[in-house]
Write a protein that holds these residues in place. Sequence first.
Motif, PDB file in Angstrom:
ATOM      1  N   LEU B 247       0.850  -1.191   0.000  1.00  0.00           N
ATOM      2  CA  LEU B 247       0.000   0.000   0.000  1.00  0.00           C
ATOM      3  C   LEU B 247       0.885   1.239   0.000  1.00  0.00           C
ATOM      4  O   LEU B 247       2.023   1.222   0.472  1.00  0.00           O
ATOM      5  N   LEU B 248       0.370   2.326  -0.502  1.00  0.00           N
ATOM      6  CA  LEU B 248       1.093   3.587  -0.534  1.00  0.00           C
ATOM      7  C   LEU B 248       1.068   4.223   0.856  1.00  0.00           C
ATOM      8  O   LEU B 248       0.099   4.034   1.603  1.00  0.00           O
ATOM      9  N   ALA B 249       2.147   5.012   1.138  1.00  0.00           N
ATOM     10  CA  ALA B 249       2.190   5.688   2.448  1.00  0.00           C
ATOM     11  C   ALA B 249       1.577   7.071   2.318  1.00  0.00           C
ATOM     12  O   ALA B 249       1.750   7.754   1.309  1.00  0.00           O
ATOM     13  N   LYS B 373       7.206   3.807  -6.571  1.00  0.00           N
ATOM     14  CA  LYS B 373       7.552   2.438  -6.916  1.00  0.00           C
ATOM     15  C   LYS B 373       6.347   1.493  -6.691  1.00  0.00           C
ATOM     16  O   LYS B 373       6.006   0.672  -7.538  1.00  0.00           O
ATOM     17  N   ILE B 374       5.726   1.691  -5.512  1.00  0.00           N
ATOM     18  CA  ILE B 374       4.558   0.830  -5.178  1.00  0.00           C
ATOM     19  C   ILE B 374       3.440   1.033  -6.200  1.00  0.00           C
ATOM     20  O   ILE B 374       2.823   0.078  -6.691  1.00  0.00           O
ATOM     21  N   PHE B 381      -2.545  -3.576 -12.710  1.00  0.00           N
ATOM     22  CA  PHE B 381      -3.686  -4.366 -12.218  1.00  0.00           C
ATOM     23  C   PHE B 381      -4.890  -3.525 -11.823  1.00  0.00           C
ATOM     24  O   PHE B 381      -6.018  -3.951 -12.002  1.00  0.00           O
ATOM     25  N   ILE B 382      -4.607  -2.351 -11.286  1.00  0.00           N
ATOM     26  CA  ILE B 382      -5.755  -1.573 -10.781  1.00  0.00           C
ATOM     27  C   ILE B 382      -6.362  -0.763 -11.921  1.00  0.00           C
ATOM     28  O   ILE B 382      -5.688  -0.405 -12.883  1.00  0.00           O
ATOM     29  N   THR B 383      -7.645  -0.514 -11.780  1.00  0.00           N
ATOM     30  CA  THR B 383      -8.360   0.199 -12.839  1.00  0.00           C
ATOM     31  C   THR B 383      -8.162   1.695 -12.743  1.00  0.00           C
ATOM     32  O   THR B 383      -8.350   2.409 -13.715  1.00  0.00           O
ATOM     33  N   ASN B 447      -7.441   6.478  -2.252  1.00  0.00           N
ATOM     34  CA  ASN B 447      -8.191   5.849  -3.364  1.00  0.00           C
ATOM     35  C   ASN B 447      -7.425   4.662  -3.939  1.00  0.00           C
ATOM     36  O   ASN B 447      -7.985   3.586  -4.159  1.00  0.00           O
ATOM     37  N   ILE B 448      -6.161   4.928  -4.208  1.00  0.00           N
ATOM     38  CA  ILE B 448      -5.355   3.858  -4.832  1.00  0.00           C
ATOM     39  C   ILE B 448      -5.236   2.682  -3.863  1.00  0.00           C
ATOM     40  O   ILE B 448      -5.401   1.519  -4.275  1.00  0.00           O
TER      41      ILE B 448
END
Lengths: 76, 799
Positions: B247-249, B373-374, B381-383, B447-448
């Motif tokens: 997950l993003l920070a 990077k993440i 994969f994500i829309t 969101n991401i």
Amino acid sequence: MELLKLNEDELVFYDALANNELMTLLELIKDGLKEEDKNIISQLDFQKSDNEIISDTIQSGLLNFEHAEKDDKKNQ
Amino acid sequence: MPKKMIKKINKLNNVLSYSFFDWDKINLVSFVDSSGNQQSHDGHFVKSNVIFAENANGKSKLVDIFKSLDGRDIKLNKHRDRKTEGQDAKVTLDDDSEIEFSETGWSNEKLKNSFVIFDKLFIHNFVHSIGTEDNDTPLRRQKRGKNIVYLGNFEKYNEEIERVNSLKTAISAKNLLFSQTGQSIIFGLLKDHGISADELLRKKSEIQKLNKDDLQNKKDQYTKQQTDLDKIDKSLKDKDKITSLSLLAKIEKTFTLNVEVIEQGKKSNIDIDPIAQFSFTVARGVQQTLHKIAHKKDFIQQGLSLLTDETTDCPFCEQKIKNDDCLQVIKDYQEIFDENFAKEENNIRFLLLKYKNILEGLRDLQSPSNNLKILNQAKPFITSDEDLPKLAIEDDEKELIKDEINLVIEKDKKILDKIDGSKIDQIKIIIESAKSLIEKYNETVQNINGEIEQLKKDSLEGKLDIKKEEMQKEIARLKNEIFFIENKESIEKYFDVIEKQDKNAKVVESLERIYQALKTKIIEQFSKFVEDYFELIKEFVKEINPSMEILNIDGQPTYDRRNTQDPAQCGFSVKYNGEDCAGSLSEGEKQVIALAFFFADLRKHNDKNKIVVLDDPITSFDAGKRKSTAELIQRETKEFNQLFVFTCDPLFREYCLKQITDQRNFYYIFKTKGSSSIHYAPKNKETIYTSFETEFKDIDNVDGSNENVVIYGQKLRFCLETKIKEDYFGYSEDNLSNMIKKVTGRNKEEFEKLFDNKEIILQIYSYCNTGGLAHYPKDGSTSWNELNYKIKEYLNLNL
């Protein structure tokens, strides 16, 4: 057919037949018809040919062959 | 209806074949009565009238005149040789009232609807036979059904109501063509797109809502969905990679000019107010003092700590404190070096430090180093195609922050100096901007992360297939919508065609209902007809022709004779000597049925005031039927007001004359090249040639007018022909034995007279037909003299 004296309605009926008057026959059956059918009868003149009747009813808006008519003309 | 009889037809001038006819000139008869008195008789019509005429002499034309008087649509044309001349006619009724005819029609309608007429037209109109024919195919035989005789106009109904059916068929065919043409407008489009016309119609309301302005939006959505579908496919293939996605920070930094402090064990918030902090200072004198004692500060503070209210000696110089001034100095020093001052100074330093931290934080603001990077690992994969927002502040802002930091450092060094030049207002704007950037950044991260978490969850729970399916549906929907928008004009045109086609189809449905209603009405009427007439017709048929049988068809009458399931129809079957013969009825058999129908109707008829007219009712009958018909006429018409029986048949004439005796007169109609005329034959001279011969004997007293040339010429021809045919050869007898009796009743000498005078007889006959009479009207007197001579020749023959 003046001979067949039955009653008033029947007399009209036979007269109509003797004279081949479809319009009179239609008048005789009109009461038993739906309103929309009565309306259609009132717009048809069976003295004329099928083509003439169709022309008249297109003119009056009862029938509509607009696009086909146009395309027919194009094809001719 | 008041009872009216026709007394006579006074004149017929230029009316049909009656070029000139004057009743009184022809029919006024003089005679001596039983008392020996000279009398005259105009030979007028009576209750029953039998009128004999050979074919084409004017018999049916007289019937036409009756029809015209009846008010029927009969045109009384002018004679073909006198087209430019006027017309007139006069009819006298039994009350001596008169009806006159001119080119504008009859002067009154006294005889309108007064006639019932049997003639060929009646047979033609009311008797129709339908049956199989030799050249029928089996299918056609099946369609035509049983052999049927239609009475009345029931057979005609088909033609009439078929008008409705044919119109219905014509409209229906045109509508089909219209519909096909309409479909062809978009048929190619639909085919290429892979959608049916029915499906298109089902989506009509949906399509109508679509707007051209949305096209680009729909296309973008479509492209996005396609990309997302690829991603789903990839996710399905690389499930392991999804599991390992991080997950993003988020950015945890906050920039606020407010700090939390703890005072006396309680938390409170203090606003950082750089202007106030930069302004922290003391009076100039104090500053100078402090500057001077800066290196003895500890010493002073220690000394001050020894000062109390009871202190009498100065802790610094150990001298007695003698006046208040000294005390005041001491107090001033105490104020400078007390605890509050120290706290205040520390506080200022603390706030300056906080402020500096904020400024440095702003200056160094940037995205967490690992986030990009993440995100790059998750993106296939994500829309969501969101990118992380730019976080760094602008260079000019950084410069401003740097200046502000320098101010803080300077202040920290010279804490009691007032520092000017803070750009706190711009700093505050930068802080707000940074806060907004962070908020936006964190929102994107959230969101991401949400999508990454959902993707991992769906992958784990095996929901990606369902998602793929939903996405495919959505792609198909968007594809359709783009197609509909791009072709909306053609599609709407097609909808218009369909709407009109439906409307036209409603007219066709109406016509079908009308057609069915007409059929029902006809069947009802036929049932009524059968109820009222059938038994009577059957009886009359039997009476006229015992070998013939008319049968009602079993079952309910139906209209359509092609209905092979229920072949009962508006007609009857006829058998002759037990054989079904309706399909091949002879004219005579048709006539029997027509006559039976006519009599049945007369029987049913309540109005006996009518004038009954029968025009040649037996033309195709044999002797037996002629006799029974004459009997029927007498029996069935006797209650009617007046009767006219026309015939060209001598035998039937004889039967009528024998049967109809009550108030009955007899007439002949002749026709020459000029005109038809009606001749009364008195009862005592009903072998009319006897009557005419009497007139011939008085020929010298007759006016030799053009009209009389014609009239007497025809009388001569008639006498010669009829006398020989009937008197010598029994032409009017009803069977051979009577004919033989008639012939053998004459002696041989009488027949020899025929042989001996053969040439004279033929000359007179030829003269009457084509000879001398043909001169008329060129030379009237010559013709009359010739005729006079021929008549005398005939009398001399003494046949």
